[in-house]
Write an enzyme that holds these catalytic residues in place. Structure first.
Site, PDB file in Angstrom:
ATOM      1  N   THR A   1       0.815  -1.215   0.000  1.00 15.05           N
ATOM      2  CA  THR A   1       0.000   0.000   0.000  1.00 15.05           C
ATOM      3  C   THR A   1       0.850   1.266   0.000  1.00 15.05           C
ATOM      4  OG1 THR A   1      -0.084  -0.156   2.388  1.00 15.05           O
ATOM      5  CG2 THR A   1      -1.955  -1.047   1.195  1.00 15.05           C
TER       6      THR A   1
ATOM      7  N   SER B   1       3.058   7.730  12.027  1.00 19.88           N
ATOM      8  CA  SER B   1       2.120   7.563  10.917  1.00 19.88           C
ATOM      9  C   SER B   1       2.806   7.800   9.589  1.00 19.88           C
ATOM     10  CB  SER B   1       0.939   8.510  11.075  1.00 19.88           C
ATOM     11  OG  SER B   1       1.294   9.760  10.545  1.00 19.88           O
ATOM     12  N   LYS B   2       2.278   7.165   8.582  1.00 21.19           N
ATOM     13  CA  LYS B   2       2.849   7.310   7.237  1.00 21.19           C
ATOM     14  C   LYS B   2       2.865   8.781   6.843  1.00 21.19           C
ATOM     15  CE  LYS B   2       2.159   2.910   5.069  1.00 21.19           C
ATOM     16  NZ  LYS B   2       1.119   2.013   4.663  1.00 21.19           N
ATOM     17  N   ARG B   3       1.856   9.490   7.336  1.00 24.63           N
ATOM     18  CA  ARG B   3       1.670  10.859   6.860  1.00 24.63           C
ATOM     19  C   ARG B   3       2.786  11.816   7.294  1.00 24.63           C
ATOM     20  NH1 ARG B   3      -3.660  10.648   8.712  1.00 24.63           N
ATOM     21  NH2 ARG B   3      -4.059   8.783   7.521  1.00 24.63           N
ATOM     22  N   ASN B   4       3.323  11.635   8.522  1.00 25.51           N
ATOM     23  CA  ASN B   4       4.250  12.687   8.965  1.00 25.51           C
ATOM     24  C   ASN B   4       5.694  12.532   8.476  1.00 25.51           C
ATOM     25  OD1 ASN B   4       5.540  11.051  10.861  1.00 25.51           O
ATOM     26  ND2 ASN B   4       3.989  11.507  12.417  1.00 25.51           N
TER      27      ASN B   4
END
Ligand code: GLU
Length: 485
Positions: free
Chosen positions: A12, A255-258
């Site tokens: 993913t 998290s992947k986002r940061n």
């Protein structure tokens, strides 16, 4: 029976550090057994979440980290295929689901997925009720089968006893017992014929002979449902090792986002794969002694599931940086040079001895990306303030420095052999002659020829690398600058 573990990522996107740690622990657990087998399985049945190129990131990361799998999509093995979407094509999940229906562990349901989700959301599970009881389970099984065979859309859902409890032992979290009435009758086969993760993981772990399931603790609460499936088939259940999460701080997960949570980000920040593995092995696991630096082989020997903690582990970039520095300093000089040459070249374009520069850098840099800014003074002598000559520890100030630098200039003007040893002998003679400390000569000289307060390498190393002409040019200009004050 030899140990078989698997790493089962979903492609993913990036390789999350928490996932990589799961892979590492699964690898270590397998490799502790001389006959142990570590398997890579790609879980790509959630087609909506697939990201182009994500599988390559998984292969690349595993290879860079040296986590070599014994069986997997690229290397094959006796229980393949190792990609779930390829397994779907053979119809095996559907066959097992139908078998499970006959065994009483599942049933056809004729509600669509949206209705199921809505009903699930509407139920209040806090009062201990099952989150969603499927009315279709009350259909006559033969009637249900006939409807499914006739082409009516269906899903297959797990049938869970409404009474009793289910227990299992987790190696990390101990014995877990749940009331069956709290377990929802989850979908096993979706209306598109694809299995859900919840079904595929059980079938695959069984068919692949997995003895130890190592995965994130977000699956802990679903494991009783998986065990009910194993029981319905009459299969042996694996050992479970659910891993505590990797946290950003006490309250939030990485998290992947940061942007700081993936292996790829850490590589861009100049960390070594070996150091990252070394560090993440210890996120939630502690060795028996205080050893801090481990190669992968040493981790295999030292790792012990019994010493995995239950609490989330905080990812500390400062600690990672210090471990990375130890790894860099421990490298043999030639491999180090091969590794850092491009980083040195980023800053140093002139024709200096890069190997000598590297040896100064090796003592100082904790990450690779720190290297270029440390070396900017080689190509261009920077403008600097005379305040740099104030140093408490070295007991220097601009006045003492001026006296020292003039002595250095005289001594160096007459020096023809510009080797390290000759420079060393000449410069080290000055403090004694002047009756001052070594630092009162060498510190000002380093400032005078680098224009910087701290540098990789000392005055003598830098002078040797710069060569006589450039050293004297910088020294004269610095003396001038002090005299002008
Ligand atoms: N595909 C699942 C994930 O990436 C794997 C979970 C498991 O290891 O069973 O989270």
């Amino acid at each position: 029976m030899s140990i078989r573990t698997r790493f089962a990522p979903s492609p993913t996107g990036y390789m999350h550090i928490g996932n990589l740690r799961t892979a590492l622990w699964a690898y270590l657990i397998a490799k502790k057994d001389p006959e142990g087998v570590f398997i890579l399985r790609i879980e790509d049945t959630d087609q909506g979440r697939l990201v182009e190129g994500a599988t390559d990131i998984i292969y690349d990361t595993m290879r860079e980290c040296g986590l070599k799998h014994d069986e997997g999509p690229d290397v094959g093995g006796p229980v393949g295929p190792y990609v779930q979407s390829e397994r779907v094509r053979s119809g095996l999940y559907m066959d097992y689901a139908k078998k499970l229906i006959r065994l009483g562990g599942a049933h056809y349901c004729f509600c669509d997925e949206k209705t199921i989700e809505q009903a699930k959301a509407a139920k209040d599970v806090t009062d201990g009720n099952r989150s969603y009881d499927d009315p279709c389970r009350l259909l006559d099984p033969e009637e249900a089968e006939r409807r499914a065979e006739s082409g009516e859309p269906f899903v297959i859902r797990q049938t869970i006893p409404s009474e009793g409890t289910t227990s299992f032992d987790d190696e990390v979290f101990g014995t877990i017992t749940v009331d069956n009435s709290t377990l929802d009758e989850q979908v096993l086969i979706k209306s598109d014929g694809f299995p859900t993760y919840n079904f595929a993981n059980v079938i695959d772990d069984h068919l692949m002979g997995i003895t130890d399931v190592v995965r994130g603790m977000e699956y802990l609460s679903s494991t009783p449902k998986y065990n009910l499936i194993y029981d319905a088939f009459g299969w042996d259940k694996p050992r479970y090792i659910h891993c505590p999460p990797v946290m950003k701080d006490e309250h939030s997960k990485l998290s992947k986002r940061n942007g700081d949570a993936s292996f790829q980000d850490l590589m861009k920040k100049g960390y070594l794969p070996e150091a990252v593995l070394n560090y993440i092995a210890m996120l939630g696991w502690s060795p028996e002694n205080n050893q801090e630096i481990f190669t992968l082989d040493e981790l295999v020997k030292a790792f012990n599931v019994k010493h995995i903690g239950q609490n989330g582990a905080i990812f500390d970039p400062v600690k990672l940086t210090s471990i990375n520095g130890l790894w860099l300093r421990g490298m043999d000089p030639e491999s180090y040079f091969q590794l850092v040459e491009p980083y040195i070249r980023e800053a140093v374009k002139k024709d200096y001895d890069l190997r000598k520069i590297a040896s100064g850098v090796q003592q100082r840099a904790n990450t690779l990306v720190e290297i270029p800014p440390m070396l900017d003074f080689y190509d261009t002598f920077p403008a600097y303030s005379n305040d740099l000559y104030f140093n408490k520890k070295m007991k220097t100030n601009p006045e003492i420095s001026l006296v020292s630098l003039k002595e250095c200039l005289t001594a160096l003007l007459n020096l023809n052999d510009w080797s390290f040893d000759a420079l060393h002998e000449t410069l080290m003679a000055l403090p004694a002659k002047m009756g001052i400390k070594n630092g009162q000569v060498l510190f000002p000289l380093r400032v005078a020829i680098s224009g910087k307060q701290s540098t990789p390498g000392g005055a003598i190393e830098i002078a040797e690398i710069l060569g006589k002409e450039e050293t004297l040019r910088r020294l004269k200009s610095s003396i001038q600058q002090l005299e002008n004050q």
